[in-house]
Design an enzyme around this catalytic site. Structure first.
Site, PDB file in Angstrom:
ATOM      1  N   HIS A 163       0.825  -1.228   0.000  1.00 25.34           N
ATOM      2  CA  HIS A 163       0.000   0.000   0.000  1.00 25.34           C
ATOM      3  C   HIS A 163       0.852   1.268   0.000  1.00 25.34           C
ATOM      4  O   HIS A 163       0.428   2.300   0.506  1.00 25.34           O
ATOM      5  CB  HIS A 163      -0.948   0.043   1.204  1.00 25.34           C
ATOM      6  CG  HIS A 163      -1.710  -1.226   1.422  1.00 25.34           C
ATOM      7  ND1 HIS A 163      -2.930  -1.475   0.844  1.00 25.34           N
ATOM      8  CD2 HIS A 163      -1.414  -2.331   2.137  1.00 25.34           C
ATOM      9  CE1 HIS A 163      -3.351  -2.672   1.206  1.00 25.34           C
ATOM     10  NE2 HIS A 163      -2.449  -3.222   1.991  1.00 25.34           N
ATOM     11  N   SER A 167      16.153  20.568 -17.021  1.00 21.53           N
ATOM     12  CA  SER A 167      15.000  21.413 -17.322  1.00 21.53           C
ATOM     13  C   SER A 167      15.477  22.618 -18.101  1.00 21.53           C
ATOM     14  O   SER A 167      16.596  23.101 -17.908  1.00 21.53           O
ATOM     15  CB  SER A 167      14.347  21.837 -16.015  1.00 21.53           C
ATOM     16  OG  SER A 167      13.620  23.036 -16.207  1.00 21.53           O
ATOM     17  N   LYS A 207      17.298  21.135 -11.822  1.00 24.73           N
ATOM     18  CA  LYS A 207      16.549  19.890 -12.050  1.00 24.73           C
ATOM     19  C   LYS A 207      17.372  18.796 -12.733  1.00 24.73           C
ATOM     20  O   LYS A 207      18.211  19.044 -13.563  1.00 24.73           O
ATOM     21  CB  LYS A 207      15.310  20.161 -12.920  1.00 24.73           C
ATOM     22  CG  LYS A 207      14.225  20.965 -12.258  1.00 24.73           C
ATOM     23  CD  LYS A 207      13.499  20.225 -11.136  1.00 24.73           C
ATOM     24  CE  LYS A 207      12.707  19.034 -11.609  1.00 24.73           C
ATOM     25  NZ  LYS A 207      11.443  19.391 -12.211  1.00 24.73           N
ATOM     26  N   GLU A 214      10.319   7.783 -17.217  1.00 26.14           N
ATOM     27  CA  GLU A 214       8.943   8.247 -17.470  1.00 26.14           C
ATOM     28  C   GLU A 214       8.453   7.826 -18.847  1.00 26.14           C
ATOM     29  O   GLU A 214       7.299   7.461 -19.031  1.00 26.14           O
ATOM     30  CB  GLU A 214       8.878   9.775 -17.340  1.00 26.14           C
ATOM     31  CG  GLU A 214       8.992  10.257 -15.920  1.00 26.14           C
ATOM     32  CD  GLU A 214       9.129  11.770 -15.845  1.00 26.14           C
ATOM     33  OE1 GLU A 214       8.383  12.392 -15.101  1.00 26.14           O
ATOM     34  OE2 GLU A 214      10.007  12.333 -16.539  1.00 26.14           O
TER      35      GLU A 214
END
Ligand code: ARG
Length: 457
Positions: free
Chosen positions: A156, A277, A283, A290
């Site tokens: 969970h 970025s 970043k 992804e």
């Protein structure tokens, strides 16, 4: 360009129709298999005396030349020749004259395209299997390197019980093993030759299907010509296996994304496999992971696409079947690139083993070990669960870890608790004692590594 069906027609095909029905823009990638199949077919026609030996040899010579032209980029594919089969046949006739027209004896594009697709999928499936194997090996090496690294195991998304990082990584090796086995099993059904089914009914000519099968390395021969030209279940199986495979890759990618967040800090992804970025200079983004997660959508879509294309088709061949290629090609490309990029990224990942260890012990993750201690004292598990729950609540209220409780504090919850409880509440002990088969103890994990090592080959 004159169509092969021109005899029956008085009007020229509309340009709009040519553009609408063409498949050469995508099926050109089947060229190698189309030529390989045609050479085998021509050999058989010659051997059977359906065409002369000389004609057969002339056709094969022409086909080999075309293969060289395509390979070196000297061949021009033409849209008005519709597909790869007619582009190659047309070039052949241009090259060797009317003899070229004998190649299509006892053959139809319907069994030809089914053949090409099976040859293509056979090669690509083998390629994907070897890429999976590579990834399994990389994961296995990483697991061996971090054999004793502790981390929190989750259910969970809440810390559940401490586990070994190696054990966690091996879970993916197991998934990949089943992915491989599924693909290997599908190979059995891909590896069946449809050629010789012709349009749908077979032929009056004395072909030798077994001979062509042998030349092309097929293990079986299709036994029903109508089935052979009209089903694509082998491709659907492939797409379905690929969907399951990329689901596994996507879950792994998701964990890499989570683990590389500031909130987790379990790993640092290699610079070479991350991007920055354009606005925020600090970043470092996990775009590769992804995209693996993101591409899963199209691979699922490709499966649904072909299933839907097939669902209402009456027997036998229908032009709808031409729509099988784009989803198949896209899935092959996507899955191969995801496996390759993941395999490249993995060895460069830095695991923050200290952080993993720290977090493994937080959140009373050894509570189940206390409950099992009580079970060994004869307390029913349900009761043991309740008592341990009370101990946890007490610890939370008093801001204490299990190890900070005195034996008298423990005994207040149950008089059967003995001093050896302290040898069960540390994360290292917790992991070490999970000796059940498939469990997370270093010994059990070592056995898993050995087993997988020999399975993977
Ligand atoms: N390009 C077609 C396909 O991909 C080849 C078979 C065409 N056959 C036909 N009878 N129109 O399915």
């Amino acid at each position: 360009m004159k169509k092969p069906w021109a005899g029956r027609f008085r009007e020229k095909t509309s340009k709009i129709v040519e553009h609408f029905t063409e498949s050469i823009s995508f099926d050109n990638r089947l060229w190698r298999y189309d030529i390989e199949g045609s050479i085998a077919h021509a050999k058989m026609l010659g051997k059977q005396g359906i065409i002369t030996k000389e004609d057969s040899e002339e056709i094969i010579r022409g086909l080999k030349e075309i293969a060289r032209e395509i390979e070196t980029g000297r061949f021009r594919f033409k849209e008005d020749l519709e597909d790869i089969h007619m582009n190659i046949e047309n070039a052949l006739t241009k090259k060797i004259g009317p003899i070229g027209g004998k190649l299509h004896t006892a053959r139809s594009r319907n069994d030809q395209v089914a053949l090409d697709l099976r040859l293509y999928l056979r090669a690509e499936t083998k390629e994907i299997i070897s890429l999976i194997k590579k990834l399994q090996k990389t994961l296995l090496n990483t697991a061996t390197k971090y054999l004793n690294t502790l981390m929190p195991g989750y259910t969970h998304m809440q810390r559940a019980q401490p586990v070994l990082l190696s054990h966690h990584l091996l879970a993916y090796v197991e998934m990949l093993q089943r992915d491989r086995e599924r693909l290997e099993d599908t190979l059995k059904r891909i590896n069946i030759i449809p050629l010789g089914s012709c349009a749908l009914a077979g032929t009056t000519l004395p072909i030798d299907r077994g001979y062509v099968a042998k030349l092309l390395g097929f293990k079986g021969i299709s036994e029903n010509s109508i089935d052979a030209v009209s089903d694509r279940d082998f491709a659907i199986e492939f797409l379905s296996n690929a969907a399951i495979l990329i689901m596994h890759l996507s879950r792994f990618a998701e964990e890499l994304i989570l683990w590389s967040t500031e909130e987790f800090r379990f790993i640092e992804l290699p610079d070479a496999f991350t991007t920055g970025s354009s606005i925020m200079p600090q970043k470092k983004n996990p775009d590769v992971a992804e995209l693996i997660r993101g591409k899963t959508g199209r691979v699922y879509g490709n499966l649904l696409s072909l299933l839907t294309t097939m669902k209402g088709l009456p027997l036998s061949y229908n032009r709808d079947l031409q729509e099988d290629k784009v989803p198949i090609f896209d899935t092959v490309d996507t899955v191969k690139s995801c496996l390759t990029v993941l395999n490249g990224m993995l060895p460069g990942i830095k695991f923050n083993t200290e952080r993993m260890f720290e977090t493994a012990g937080e959140g009373y993750s050894t509570a189940t070990d206390i409950a099992e201690h009580l079970v060994r004292k004869g307390i029913p598990f349900r009761k043991a669960h309740e008592i341990t729950g009370e101990i946890v609540l007490y610890c939370i209220k008093n801001r204490k870890q299990f190890r900070e409780l005195s034996i008298n504090e423990f005994k207040k919850f149950s008089p059967v608790i003995t001093k050896d409880i302290y040898s069960y509440i540390e994360v290292e002990d917790s992991v070490k004692t999970k000796t059940s088969r498939g469990g997370t103890s270093p010994d059990a994990v070592k056995k898993q590594i050995r087993r997988l090592g020999s399975l993977i080959g």
